[in-house]
Design an enzyme around this catalytic site. Structure first.
Site, PDB file in Angstrom:
ATOM      1  N   GLY A 192       0.835  -1.208   0.000  1.00  0.00           N
ATOM      2  CA  GLY A 192       0.000   0.000   0.000  1.00  0.00           C
ATOM      3  C   GLY A 192       0.867   1.255   0.000  1.00  0.00           C
ATOM      4  O   GLY A 192       2.101   1.178   0.009  1.00  0.00           O
ATOM      5  N   TYR A 200      -3.112 -17.944  -4.650  1.00  0.00           N
ATOM      6  CA  TYR A 200      -3.851 -16.740  -4.239  1.00  0.00           C
ATOM      7  C   TYR A 200      -5.319 -17.092  -3.971  1.00  0.00           C
ATOM      8  O   TYR A 200      -5.850 -16.810  -2.889  1.00  0.00           O
ATOM      9  CB  TYR A 200      -3.750 -15.653  -5.325  1.00  0.00           C
ATOM     10  CG  TYR A 200      -4.736 -14.542  -5.120  1.00  0.00           C
ATOM     11  CD1 TYR A 200      -4.646 -13.694  -4.023  1.00  0.00           C
ATOM     12  CD2 TYR A 200      -5.813 -14.365  -6.002  1.00  0.00           C
ATOM     13  CE1 TYR A 200      -5.584 -12.694  -3.805  1.00  0.00           C
ATOM     14  CE2 TYR A 200      -6.754 -13.367  -5.790  1.00  0.00           C
ATOM     15  CZ  TYR A 200      -6.634 -12.536  -4.702  1.00  0.00           C
ATOM     16  OH  TYR A 200      -7.561 -11.557  -4.476  1.00  0.00           O
ATOM     17  N   PHE A 257     -14.985  -9.118  -8.305  1.00  0.00           N
ATOM     18  CA  PHE A 257     -14.622  -9.389  -9.688  1.00  0.00           C
ATOM     19  C   PHE A 257     -13.523  -8.371 -10.044  1.00  0.00           C
ATOM     20  O   PHE A 257     -12.640  -8.162  -9.231  1.00  0.00           O
ATOM     21  CB  PHE A 257     -15.895  -9.444 -10.555  1.00  0.00           C
ATOM     22  CG  PHE A 257     -16.576 -10.792 -10.341  1.00  0.00           C
ATOM     23  CD1 PHE A 257     -17.120 -11.126  -9.101  1.00  0.00           C
ATOM     24  CD2 PHE A 257     -16.563 -11.761 -11.318  1.00  0.00           C
ATOM     25  CE1 PHE A 257     -17.668 -12.395  -8.858  1.00  0.00           C
ATOM     26  CE2 PHE A 257     -17.106 -13.032 -11.095  1.00  0.00           C
ATOM     27  CZ  PHE A 257     -17.656 -13.341  -9.861  1.00  0.00           C
ATOM     28  N   HIS A 265      -2.609  -5.205 -13.966  1.00  0.00           N
ATOM     29  CA  HIS A 265      -4.013  -5.110 -14.375  1.00  0.00           C
ATOM     30  C   HIS A 265      -4.197  -4.417 -15.720  1.00  0.00           C
ATOM     31  O   HIS A 265      -3.446  -3.516 -16.076  1.00  0.00           O
ATOM     32  CB  HIS A 265      -4.826  -4.412 -13.276  1.00  0.00           C
ATOM     33  CG  HIS A 265      -4.917  -5.250 -12.039  1.00  0.00           C
ATOM     34  ND1 HIS A 265      -4.280  -4.919 -10.872  1.00  0.00           N
ATOM     35  CD2 HIS A 265      -5.519  -6.434 -11.813  1.00  0.00           C
ATOM     36  CE1 HIS A 265      -4.508  -5.873  -9.974  1.00  0.00           C
ATOM     37  NE2 HIS A 265      -5.258  -6.805 -10.523  1.00  0.00           N
ATOM     38  N   LEU A 266      -5.213  -4.869 -16.407  1.00  0.00           N
ATOM     39  CA  LEU A 266      -5.397  -4.496 -17.813  1.00  0.00           C
ATOM     40  C   LEU A 266      -5.549  -2.987 -18.037  1.00  0.00           C
ATOM     41  O   LEU A 266      -4.868  -2.425 -18.900  1.00  0.00           O
ATOM     42  CB  LEU A 266      -6.625  -5.243 -18.366  1.00  0.00           C
ATOM     43  CG  LEU A 266      -6.987  -4.931 -19.809  1.00  0.00           C
ATOM     44  CD1 LEU A 266      -5.850  -5.290 -20.761  1.00  0.00           C
ATOM     45  CD2 LEU A 266      -8.266  -5.673 -20.202  1.00  0.00           C
ATOM     46  N   PHE A 307      -3.314 -11.069 -23.789  1.00  0.00           N
ATOM     47  CA  PHE A 307      -3.035 -12.460 -23.399  1.00  0.00           C
ATOM     48  C   PHE A 307      -4.056 -13.429 -23.998  1.00  0.00           C
ATOM     49  O   PHE A 307      -4.989 -13.860 -23.330  1.00  0.00           O
ATOM     50  CB  PHE A 307      -3.031 -12.595 -21.875  1.00  0.00           C
ATOM     51  CG  PHE A 307      -1.932 -11.838 -21.177  1.00  0.00           C
ATOM     52  CD1 PHE A 307      -0.678 -11.688 -21.762  1.00  0.00           C
ATOM     53  CD2 PHE A 307      -2.144 -11.283 -19.919  1.00  0.00           C
ATOM     54  CE1 PHE A 307       0.340 -10.993 -21.106  1.00  0.00           C
ATOM     55  CE2 PHE A 307      -1.133 -10.595 -19.253  1.00  0.00           C
ATOM     56  CZ  PHE A 307       0.107 -10.444 -19.862  1.00  0.00           C
TER      57      PHE A 307
HETATM   58  N1  UDP Z   1      -4.815  -8.917 -19.783  1.00  0.00           N
HETATM   59  C1  UDP Z   1      -4.150  -8.807 -20.989  1.00  0.00           C
HETATM   60  N2  UDP Z   1      -2.935  -8.162 -20.980  1.00  0.00           N
HETATM   61  C2  UDP Z   1      -2.372  -7.632 -19.851  1.00  0.00           C
HETATM   62  C3  UDP Z   1      -3.075  -7.744 -18.627  1.00  0.00           C
HETATM   63  C4  UDP Z   1      -4.299  -8.396 -18.634  1.00  0.00           C
HETATM   64  O1  UDP Z   1      -4.609  -9.273 -22.028  1.00  0.00           O
HETATM   65  O2  UDP Z   1      -1.262  -7.089 -19.925  1.00  0.00           O
HETATM   66  C5  UDP Z   1      -6.115  -9.617 -19.741  1.00  0.00           C
HETATM   67  C6  UDP Z   1      -6.126 -10.836 -18.839  1.00  0.00           C
HETATM   68  O3  UDP Z   1      -5.731 -11.984 -19.533  1.00  0.00           O
HETATM   69  C7  UDP Z   1      -7.606 -10.887 -18.407  1.00  0.00           C
HETATM   70  C8  UDP Z   1      -8.034  -9.417 -18.427  1.00  0.00           C
HETATM   71  O4  UDP Z   1      -7.073  -8.730 -19.206  1.00  0.00           O
HETATM   72  O5  UDP Z   1      -8.367 -11.572 -19.374  1.00  0.00           O
HETATM   73  C9  UDP Z   1      -8.064  -8.794 -17.030  1.00  0.00           C
HETATM   74  O6  UDP Z   1      -6.825  -9.083 -16.403  1.00  0.00           O
HETATM   75  P1  UDP Z   1      -6.390  -8.414 -15.047  1.00  0.00           P
HETATM   76  O7  UDP Z   1      -5.001  -8.898 -14.758  1.00  0.00           O
HETATM   77  O8  UDP Z   1      -6.623  -6.941 -15.117  1.00  0.00           O
HETATM   78  O9  UDP Z   1      -7.419  -8.991 -13.982  1.00  0.00           O
HETATM   79  P2  UDP Z   1      -7.783 -10.503 -13.594  1.00  0.00           P
HETATM   80  O10 UDP Z   1      -8.946 -10.888 -14.459  1.00  0.00           O
HETATM   81  O11 UDP Z   1      -6.571 -11.345 -13.826  1.00  0.00           O
HETATM   82  O12 UDP Z   1      -8.160 -10.399 -12.161  1.00  0.00           O
END
Ligand code: UDP
Length: 333
Positions: free
Chosen positions: A47, A151, A179, A199-200, A217
């Site tokens: 944090g 996790y 979510f 995170h995306l 991904f």
């Molecule tokens: N994602 C992606 N590229 C990145 C980060 C995430 O394509 O650099 C995709 C990931 O595979 C998932 C969605 O974005 O389908 C959300 O991913 P994030 O890591 O934000 O959250 P999660 O769903 O893993 O909690």
């Protein structure tokens, strides 16, 4: 027992662990707005000090049961909202011991301190990861536990411990299964600042700003556009769910688990389109391989939360959620 009518006048004190983090700090902000007194415990390992008023911050590690008892003795609390945990799925597969120690042993230490101090209500940060790769969507709370990462397993373990503490110690708890937390409170100073960021939405902003492409991904999932679908929930709506869960417990309500999502899914490509629209620029991206452990689709049924705790999200449009995240991003640059 506190009655709802008492809450208007008595302003109970709430201990928030992990209050220097993204969701914790948003919840502290909302608690203060609603008139609660708040104390924050955070070891600042993930944090940020700048997210918390120093007057209410206790830099304490959850493993330190004695120190937690000390905080609760100096600041008697009616309830605990427990955020403090590690949250990176990938990291948890590389160093599972870190996740079990911090998330499970840390929670147990906190629960021990609560029992010693006579505090018997907790709102717990859980996750959609407790469901693993569910066979269908929307996901209901009674779907089986099937985590696919340490996790997710660490959160299942704490939910189960809470079940035993309810029946054996009368400690009432609500587990909120998040979510995809996203966005930022408009006009606020708190936002997503994970290090490293995984995170995306913040990574898409980074791609826009640096020109370095975002890696998508996997584009061969069995979804309409081939990319993964997630349920993006605004962090302020998540914070509101914590207040409602807290007030349910303060009013003498029983334990339970609730999904917190909007009930609507969006693909990675749709998120990129929203980032393009909000920033007015084209997000550079390249398609890469799938990320291990990513289910094709995770969408909540939030009906239970709406029905039982009368929650309703303020932010239902992905574009609006992304706009609040971009506002934070633009302000801190
Ligand atoms: N994602 C992606 N590229 C990145 C980060 C995430 O394509 O650099 C995709 C990931 O595979 C998932 C969605 O974005 O389908 C959300 O991913 P994030 O890591 O934000 O959250 P999660 O769903 O893993 O909690």
């Amino acid at each position: 027992m506190l009655l709802q009518s008492d809450l208007a006048t008595s302003k109970p004190t709430i201990l928030v662990t992990g209050g220097a983090g993204y969701i914790g700090a948003h919840t502290v902000h909302l608690l203060l707005q609603r008139g609660y007194e708040v104390q924050v415990v955070d070891n600042l390992s993930r944090g940020h000090r700048h997210n918390v008023d120093p007057a209410r911050l206790h830099v304490v590690d959850l493993a330190d049961t004695e120190a937690l008892c000390g905080v609760l003795a100096r600041h008697p609390c009616e309830a605990v909202i427990h955020f403090a945990a590690y949250i990176a799925v990938g990291e948890s597969t590389r160093v599972p011991e870190l996740y079990f120690r911090n998330n499970v042993c840390g929670s147990l230490s906190l629960l021990t301190a609560m029992l010693r101090s006579g505090v018997k209500r907790m709102v717990f940060s859980s996750t959609a990861a407790v469901y693993g790769m569910p066979a269908r969507v929307p996901i209901l709370e009674d779907f089986p536990y099937a985590p696919v990462s340490p996790y997710g397993e660490s959160k299942v373990m704490v939910e189960k411990i809470l079940g035993w503490f309810d029946s054996l110690h009368g400690l009432r708890s609500i587990s909120l299964r998040y979510f995809n937390a996203s966005g930022a409170e408009p006009g606020g100073t708190i936002g997503e600042e994970h290090d490293p960021e995984t995170h995306l939405i913040p990574l898409a902003f980074r791609a826009v700003e640096t020109g370095q492409p975002l890696t998508l991904f996997g584009d061969d999932y069995p979804t309409p556009d081939g990319t993964c679908i997630r349920d993006y929930i605004h962090v302020s709506d998540l914070a509101e769910a914590h207040i409602l869960a807290l007030e349910h417990l303060l009013a003498g309500g029983g334990s339970g688990a609730f999904n917190v999502g909007t009930g609507t899914g969006h693909s990675v490509r749709e998120v990129i389109a929203a980032v393009d629209a909000v920033t007015g620029r084209k997000t550079p991206w390249v398609a890469g391989p799938r990320r291990e452990g990513d289910p094709a689709e995770l969408v909540a049924s939030a009906d239970k939360l709406k029905r039982m705790l009368h929650w309703s999200p303020r932010f239902t449009s992905l574009r609006d959620i992304v706009a609040t995240a971009w506002e934070f991003e633009s302000r801190r640059r």
